[in-house]
Write a protein that holds these residues in place. Sequence first.
Motif, PDB file in Angstrom:
ATOM      1  N   ARG B  93       0.827  -1.197   0.000  1.00 35.73           N
ATOM      2  CA  ARG B  93       0.000   0.000   0.000  1.00 35.73           C
ATOM      3  C   ARG B  93       0.871   1.260   0.000  1.00 35.73           C
ATOM      4  NH1 ARG B  93      -5.083   0.358   1.855  1.00 35.73           N
ATOM      5  NH2 ARG B  93      -4.917  -1.572   3.026  1.00 35.73           N
ATOM      6  N   LYS B 111      -6.501   7.005  -1.239  1.00 34.94           N
ATOM      7  CA  LYS B 111      -7.124   5.729  -0.921  1.00 34.94           C
ATOM      8  C   LYS B 111      -7.949   5.240  -2.110  1.00 34.94           C
ATOM      9  CE  LYS B 111      -9.723   3.444   2.719  1.00 34.94           C
ATOM     10  NZ  LYS B 111      -9.811   2.374   1.742  1.00 34.94           N
ATOM     11  N   ILE B 114      -5.595   3.967  -4.815  1.00 38.42           N
ATOM     12  CA  ILE B 114      -4.949   2.704  -4.438  1.00 38.42           C
ATOM     13  C   ILE B 114      -5.939   1.562  -4.589  1.00 38.42           C
ATOM     14  CG2 ILE B 114      -3.959   1.387  -2.538  1.00 38.42           C
ATOM     15  CD1 ILE B 114      -2.846   4.006  -1.457  1.00 38.42           C
ATOM     16  N   ASP B 115      -7.175   1.788  -4.084  1.00 40.95           N
ATOM     17  CA  ASP B 115      -8.160   0.710  -4.141  1.00 40.95           C
ATOM     18  C   ASP B 115      -8.482   0.337  -5.575  1.00 40.95           C
ATOM     19  OD1 ASP B 115      -8.216   0.464  -1.477  1.00 40.95           O
ATOM     20  OD2 ASP B 115      -9.974   1.745  -1.149  1.00 40.95           O
ATOM     21  N   SER B 124      -5.593  -6.627  -4.121  1.00 42.28           N
ATOM     22  CA  SER B 124      -6.331  -6.207  -2.931  1.00 42.28           C
ATOM     23  C   SER B 124      -5.964  -7.020  -1.696  1.00 42.28           C
ATOM     24  CB  SER B 124      -7.834  -6.322  -3.188  1.00 42.28           C
ATOM     25  OG  SER B 124      -8.159  -5.577  -4.334  1.00 42.28           O
ATOM     26  N   LEU B 127      -2.227  -5.894   0.033  1.00 40.75           N
ATOM     27  CA  LEU B 127      -1.844  -4.495   0.261  1.00 40.75           C
ATOM     28  C   LEU B 127      -0.985  -4.300   1.493  1.00 40.75           C
ATOM     29  CD1 LEU B 127      -5.001  -2.488  -0.831  1.00 40.75           C
ATOM     30  CD2 LEU B 127      -2.720  -2.488  -1.848  1.00 40.75           C
ATOM     31  N   ASP B 128      -1.135  -5.177   2.493  1.00 42.03           N
ATOM     32  CA  ASP B 128      -0.380  -4.950   3.721  1.00 42.03           C
ATOM     33  C   ASP B 128       0.882  -5.787   3.813  1.00 42.03           C
ATOM     34  OD1 ASP B 128      -2.084  -2.978   4.798  1.00 42.03           O
ATOM     35  OD2 ASP B 128      -3.574  -4.559   5.125  1.00 42.03           O
TER      36      ASP B 128
END
Lengths: 290, 333
Positions: B93, B111, B114-115, B124, B127-128
């Motif tokens: 992200r 945001k 990015i989404d 999706s 992302l982390d």
Amino acid sequence: MSTKASRAAARLMISPSVILLLGWMLIPLGLTLYFSVLRYNLLMPGDNPFVGFENYSYFLTDPGFTAAIWNTLALVLGVLVITIIGGILLALLLDQPMWGQGIVRILVIAPFFVMPTVSALVWKNMFLNPVNGLFAHLFKALGLEPFDFLAQAPLLSIIGIVSWQWLPFATLILLTALQSLDSEQLEAAEMDGAKPLSRFWYIMLPHLARAITVVVLIQTIFLLSVFAEILVTTNGGPGYASTNLTYLIYVQSLLQYDVGMGSAGGVVAIILANIVAIFLMRMIGKNLEA
Amino acid sequence: MGKITLSQVTKSFGDVQVIPPLDLEINDGEFVVFVGPSGCGKSTLLRLIAGLEDVSSGRIDIDGAEATELPPAKRRLAMVFQSYALYPHMSVRKNIAFPMKMANVPEDEQKRRIDSAAKALNLSDYLDRKPGQLSGGQRQRVAIGRAIVREPAAFLFDEPLSNLDAALRVGMRLEISELHERLATTMIYVTHDQVEAMTMADKIVVLRAGHIEQVGSPLELYRAPRNLFVAGFIGSPKMNFIEGQTAEAHGAHTIGIRPEHIEVSATEGMWQGRVAVSEHLGSDSFFHVHDTGLADVITVRASGEIGFRHGDTIFLTPREDQLHRFGADGLRM
Ligand SMILES: Nc1ncnc2c1ncn2[C@@H]1O[C@H](COP(=O)(O)OP(=O)(O)O)[C@@H](O)[C@H]1O
Ligand SMILES: [Mg+2]
């Protein structure tokens, strides 16, 4: 090392060095612990009765003890801050392509090869001396009163000297880390619109985190036991102003021929070092994980 | 939006001129592929356009405005590097958000972008994660995502698929082509793989030693290569070249015939030879034919049903209308 047999063989083969290392460390440690609970002064020969924690209570209530703890921490922290900030700046500078890069790098590393006693003497006599020192001349040239560094700011002077010695080490480690940074990452950041300061902050500094951790850990080990620089410059004075724990132990044990007291001091120093180590690993140890 | 013009651009490293004077026009929305052998200056050319290298002389215009002296960040171009150049200590992200953070895009807009990029690129769920925890294909997508969210005037890709395995490469090729269809943004794509060039490009630029050998659509290059180099580089398997009397009979120094334009037969034909190696792909068969007296080896491509074995005699007949004739200077006649 996957099979049972190979693991057993490996254990067998490393056992001599492990046993040697254990003996090497455990015997002196055990003796130190043993001496620290005896009344054992070389000036008073005779039997050395068991006195429990008497040595410890003397050492801990010594008027110099608190000062020595704070001086030790100030010395370690001060040198770490100076060498890491200075090391990063120097590494950034040395990483630039320039003429005579090889020679400049060797020159920067040179202070590391000067032994502590010598470099402290050089600093004491050539730079900091209030009459003949270069700084005194500089102050006079500027029309200022010469400053007696070792008398007026003894701890700061020692921090300066020790930083000067350790700066090359930090620079060297940080420079190699900087050189291992993928230049495409910097270019990507440049294209992403990052200004030089942002590139440093978001790309270079995180990349240096591990190297900085290594520098902090290694230097801390050595800085906790700085001794020669204090001995040849200030002798721990004036008063206790530049006495660190190592120097205090020297004063207690060697100058007073008190083996018991010195051993107790040594044990206290070990405990302090471990406290510092635990703090350090908590704070920055995660940087070392791959 | 994304029209890029190079005029008389050169680049030298020290005494070595890597790019001799070069003119090139890239139209808005075009998918342009720079293709050429390793070391021919493709990356250098791309980096000149990106602004990561300074031109030695010449002029670059982007969107009709001079950009020769503009720093990379001001050119509104996004680049996807061969090594992906993801920031290893940042999560996916944060990697994707980085260019927007540098441009002070408001948080909610960040945001949103990015989404939508993560959705388009199937990221999706990741992302982390850190880049180190992703596969090669996923890293590639993150790098593309980081480029997309900037909404650039043009995308630059430097051999983006060369670190992927063959199957992933085909998949990513399609994804990048789809991305181009969807965004309709100019894309400049560097590769040494002529298959990537043929399948993806609107316009191919064939480079050799910094020179542009030919510019054209994939089919133009395939049908009418301007010289021997382009003829040999475009098409797989490679075009066969025949010199000597056979070529002179066609009034040329060299004639070229593509493997797929040669008829094979076991009994009769213009040229006779012996099959040295036969490769059966199922749909097609490739035969490497020796002892024809024309060239060391002639490669032919036939339908998959045709089976010749090592050592078999084979007769070849080139399709006259597909012969390419080249002069002594290597240029097409
Ligand atoms: N920074 C540089 N300094 C000197 N020579 C370079 C530099 N970058 C590239 N070159 C040279 O320029 C030529 C083209 O390189 P490059 O553009 O990377 O080729 P490609 O991407 O087509 O493989 C090569 O011969 C390479 O050695
Ligand atoms: Mg390249």
